[in-house]
Design a protein around this motif. Sequence first.
Motif, PDB file in Angstrom:
ATOM      1  N   GLU A 168       0.867  -1.186   0.000  1.00  0.00           N
ATOM      2  CA  GLU A 168       0.000   0.000   0.000  1.00  0.00           C
ATOM      3  C   GLU A 168       0.897   1.227   0.000  1.00  0.00           C
ATOM      4  O   GLU A 168       1.652   1.465   0.926  1.00  0.00           O
ATOM      5  CB  GLU A 168      -0.925   0.027   1.213  1.00  0.00           C
ATOM      6  N   VAL A 169       0.783   2.012  -1.070  1.00  0.00           N
ATOM      7  CA  VAL A 169       1.608   3.196  -1.233  1.00  0.00           C
ATOM      8  C   VAL A 169       0.965   4.391  -0.530  1.00  0.00           C
ATOM      9  O   VAL A 169       1.630   5.212   0.060  1.00  0.00           O
ATOM     10  CB  VAL A 169       1.824   3.491  -2.736  1.00  0.00           C
ATOM     11  N   GLY A 170      -0.334   4.493  -0.593  1.00  0.00           N
ATOM     12  CA  GLY A 170      -1.028   5.593   0.053  1.00  0.00           C
ATOM     13  C   GLY A 170      -2.486   5.237   0.205  1.00  0.00           C
ATOM     14  O   GLY A 170      -2.989   4.446  -0.575  1.00  0.00           O
ATOM     15  N   PRO A 171      -3.193   5.650   1.173  1.00  0.00           N
ATOM     16  CA  PRO A 171      -2.790   6.582   2.218  1.00  0.00           C
ATOM     17  C   PRO A 171      -1.848   5.996   3.245  1.00  0.00           C
ATOM     18  O   PRO A 171      -1.327   6.717   4.101  1.00  0.00           O
ATOM     19  CB  PRO A 171      -4.116   6.996   2.857  1.00  0.00           C
ATOM     20  N   GLY A 172      -1.584   4.719   3.185  1.00  0.00           N
ATOM     21  CA  GLY A 172      -0.646   4.094   4.125  1.00  0.00           C
ATOM     22  C   GLY A 172      -1.357   3.409   5.263  1.00  0.00           C
ATOM     23  O   GLY A 172      -2.510   3.692   5.574  1.00  0.00           O
ATOM     24  N   LEU A 173      -0.660   2.484   5.860  1.00  0.00           N
ATOM     25  CA  LEU A 173      -1.255   1.655   6.901  1.00  0.00           C
ATOM     26  C   LEU A 173      -1.585   2.416   8.176  1.00  0.00           C
ATOM     27  O   LEU A 173      -2.369   1.936   9.005  1.00  0.00           O
ATOM     28  CB  LEU A 173      -0.341   0.470   7.202  1.00  0.00           C
ATOM     29  N   ASP A 174      -1.009   3.607   8.359  1.00  0.00           N
ATOM     30  CA  ASP A 174      -1.340   4.410   9.540  1.00  0.00           C
ATOM     31  C   ASP A 174      -2.702   5.094   9.400  1.00  0.00           C
ATOM     32  O   ASP A 174      -3.283   5.514  10.395  1.00  0.00           O
ATOM     33  CB  ASP A 174      -0.271   5.480   9.778  1.00  0.00           C
ATOM     34  N   ALA A 175      -3.184   5.232   8.179  1.00  0.00           N
ATOM     35  CA  ALA A 175      -4.483   5.867   7.942  1.00  0.00           C
ATOM     36  C   ALA A 175      -5.567   4.800   8.074  1.00  0.00           C
ATOM     37  O   ALA A 175      -5.791   4.021   7.144  1.00  0.00           O
ATOM     38  CB  ALA A 175      -4.512   6.504   6.563  1.00  0.00           C
ATOM     39  N   VAL A 176      -6.203   4.765   9.218  1.00  0.00           N
ATOM     40  CA  VAL A 176      -7.190   3.711   9.475  1.00  0.00           C
ATOM     41  C   VAL A 176      -8.591   4.254   9.729  1.00  0.00           C
ATOM     42  O   VAL A 176      -9.559   3.513   9.642  1.00  0.00           O
ATOM     43  CB  VAL A 176      -6.771   2.811  10.659  1.00  0.00           C
ATOM     44  N   ASP A 177      -8.699   5.543  10.030  1.00  0.00           N
ATOM     45  CA  ASP A 177     -10.022   6.096  10.297  1.00  0.00           C
ATOM     46  C   ASP A 177     -10.461   6.990   9.133  1.00  0.00           C
ATOM     47  O   ASP A 177      -9.640   7.438   8.326  1.00  0.00           O
ATOM     48  CB  ASP A 177     -10.021   6.883  11.617  1.00  0.00           C
ATOM     49  N   ASP A 178     -11.762   7.252   9.055  1.00  0.00           N
ATOM     50  CA  ASP A 178     -12.313   8.038   7.952  1.00  0.00           C
ATOM     51  C   ASP A 178     -11.677   9.420   7.852  1.00  0.00           C
ATOM     52  O   ASP A 178     -11.435   9.916   6.747  1.00  0.00           O
ATOM     53  CB  ASP A 178     -13.826   8.185   8.097  1.00  0.00           C
ATOM     54  N   GLN A 179     -11.394  10.052   8.984  1.00  0.00           N
ATOM     55  CA  GLN A 179     -10.822  11.397   8.973  1.00  0.00           C
ATOM     56  C   GLN A 179      -9.448  11.410   8.300  1.00  0.00           C
ATOM     57  O   GLN A 179      -9.193  12.223   7.418  1.00  0.00           O
ATOM     58  CB  GLN A 179     -10.702  11.948  10.399  1.00  0.00           C
ATOM     59  N   SER A 180      -8.555  10.491   8.695  1.00  0.00           N
ATOM     60  CA  SER A 180      -7.205  10.495   8.119  1.00  0.00           C
ATOM     61  C   SER A 180      -7.219  10.072   6.656  1.00  0.00           C
ATOM     62  O   SER A 180      -6.472  10.617   5.846  1.00  0.00           O
ATOM     63  CB  SER A 180      -6.258   9.615   8.945  1.00  0.00           C
ATOM     64  N   ILE A 181      -8.067   9.129   6.303  1.00  0.00           N
ATOM     65  CA  ILE A 181      -8.159   8.711   4.899  1.00  0.00           C
ATOM     66  C   ILE A 181      -8.771   9.830   4.061  1.00  0.00           C
ATOM     67  O   ILE A 181      -8.295  10.137   2.962  1.00  0.00           O
ATOM     68  CB  ILE A 181      -8.960   7.401   4.766  1.00  0.00           C
ATOM     69  N   GLY A 182      -9.823  10.462   4.568  1.00  0.00           N
ATOM     70  CA  GLY A 182     -10.438  11.585   3.861  1.00  0.00           C
ATOM     71  C   GLY A 182      -9.480  12.746   3.678  1.00  0.00           C
ATOM     72  O   GLY A 182      -9.424  13.364   2.612  1.00  0.00           O
ATOM     73  N   ASP A 183      -8.705  13.056   4.714  1.00  0.00           N
ATOM     74  CA  ASP A 183      -7.707  14.129   4.612  1.00  0.00           C
ATOM     75  C   ASP A 183      -6.677  13.795   3.540  1.00  0.00           C
ATOM     76  O   ASP A 183      -6.261  14.665   2.766  1.00  0.00           O
ATOM     77  CB  ASP A 183      -7.000  14.348   5.958  1.00  0.00           C
TER      78      ASP A 183
END
Length: 191
Positions: free
Chosen positions: A104-119
């Motif tokens: 996974e290149v982006g958003p990356g494994l640290d992005a797990v919630d809707d807010q971080s993925i949406g951002d």
Amino acid sequence: MARSSACCAAGPSWTGRTCRSSSSTSPCPIRLPRWPTASPSVSPPCGRSAAAACASPPPTRTRPPVLDPNYFGEEEDVRAVLSGIATARRIAWSSALAEWGIEEVGPGLDAVDDQSIGDYAKKHFGSYCHPVGTCAMGEDEVSVVDSELRVRGLDGLRVADASVIPSIPSNNTNATVYAIAERAADLLRRR
């Protein structure tokens, strides 16, 4: 307005951390090393873009018109891309693809919630470069061209390209533009 939904473009793997092809400027959330890159997008979007070509002072060669693509201006578009990323992740991490070594290149494994993925999507996602509608065709008074591709208020001028498509189709615009060009040729032959 049509409801937004997510679609997923897949094509040959690109190098680097961002897809760069003639059809996409969006980051590639999932890269499959031996096959395509998956890149969710919103199609058709609910958000509408705007162009300020009649600004004061007017645009010139050194002062271009103001264009606002309004990506993710509607919450429904954000929800659609969140759904697309979640679906791409489910497919990529499925047991059927486990041996492929998914990255996974982006958003990356640290992005797990809707807010971080949406951002992430709001910051990095862009267009598939199929803009339409700047000279929308229709029979009402706000349409720029009529069904015979004539520009309202100007004699002898027709428009025959993607700009006459009133709203973004869920397919590549190429075939639609061919049909518009064929229609224009027929109209001109009849003159």
